[in-house]
Design an enzyme around this catalytic site. Sequence first.
Site, mmCIF file in Angstrom:
data_model
loop_
_atom_site.group_PDB
_atom_site.id
_atom_site.type_symbol
_atom_site.label_atom_id
_atom_site.label_comp_id
_atom_site.label_asym_id
_atom_site.label_seq_id
_atom_site.Cartn_x
_atom_site.Cartn_y
_atom_site.Cartn_z
ATOM 1 N N HIS A 53 0.846 -1.221 0.044
ATOM 2 C CA HIS A 53 -0.120 -0.001 0.014
ATOM 3 C C HIS A 53 0.804 1.281 0.031
ATOM 4 O O HIS A 53 2.124 1.128 0.344
ATOM 5 C CB HIS A 53 -0.693 0.232 1.208
ATOM 6 C CG HIS A 53 -1.971 -0.982 1.430
ATOM 7 N ND1 HIS A 53 -3.048 -1.092 2.170
ATOM 8 C CD2 HIS A 53 -2.219 -2.050 0.266
ATOM 9 C CE1 HIS A 53 -3.889 -2.053 1.889
ATOM 10 N NE2 HIS A 53 -3.286 -2.606 0.803
ATOM 11 N N GLU A 55 0.929 4.035 1.706
ATOM 12 C CA GLU A 55 1.525 4.340 2.990
ATOM 13 C C GLU A 55 2.724 3.737 3.521
ATOM 14 O O GLU A 55 3.626 3.921 4.076
ATOM 15 C CB GLU A 55 0.457 4.312 4.259
ATOM 16 C CG GLU A 55 -0.721 4.826 3.938
ATOM 17 C CD GLU A 55 -1.784 4.222 3.249
ATOM 18 O OE1 GLU A 55 -1.651 3.600 2.219
ATOM 19 O OE2 GLU A 55 -2.920 4.215 3.883
ATOM 20 N N CYS A 83 -6.032 1.779 5.814
ATOM 21 C CA CYS A 83 -6.725 0.301 6.264
ATOM 22 C C CYS A 83 -6.161 0.010 7.598
ATOM 23 O O CYS A 83 -5.079 0.568 8.020
ATOM 24 C CB CYS A 83 -6.323 -0.663 5.114
ATOM 25 S SG CYS A 83 -4.691 -1.091 5.328
ATOM 26 N N CYS A 86 -2.020 -0.485 7.605
ATOM 27 C CA CYS A 86 -1.330 0.944 7.510
ATOM 28 C C CYS A 86 -1.599 1.893 8.795
ATOM 29 O O CYS A 86 -0.523 2.345 9.056
ATOM 30 C CB CYS A 86 -1.863 1.536 6.152
ATOM 31 S SG CYS A 86 -1.233 0.958 4.637
HETATM 32 ZN ZN LIG Z 1 -3.230 -0.040 3.645
#
Ligand SMILES: [Zn+2]
Length: 149
Positions: A53, A55, A83, A86
């Site tokens: 992801h 991040e 999410c 993260c």
């Molecule tokens: Zn994430």
Amino acid sequence: MSFTSHMQAALAEARAAALRGEVPVGAVLVSPEGAVVARAGNRTRELSDPTAHAEILAIRAACAALGTERLTGHDLYVTLEPCPMCAAAISFARIRRLYYGAADPKSGGTAHGARVFAHPQCHHVPEVYDGIGAADSERLLKGFFDQKR
Ligand SMILES: [Zn+2]
């Protein structure tokens, strides 16, 4: 001191991710002095890595560049509500402030779902500012998923 400019950079990363066929999410990490230390977009498909992801990639890049496991005093700009994975990484990295764009009722983990930062086991909680550049982020995500149908 303009957080808008950093969210614009995060949105640019999100647009670049969309062009790669990735879910359009972008992130930018800023040092306590206000310098951009890392920027990334989602690369889960490209890297065959469900943890890639925006991040996570930005945090990894910043930590590698600085030779540290903690980003105390750093601020993270991300185009979508992080999410749970993260959010946990943001806490572990000791990020000072989290600015995010669109809310994510389906997969978000800060204002929705697991609400990681509200959990008593969360030892470091960043200041959270939501809704920054949200309309642009939502437009990008909607355009991407409309195209997929
Ligand atoms: Zn994430």
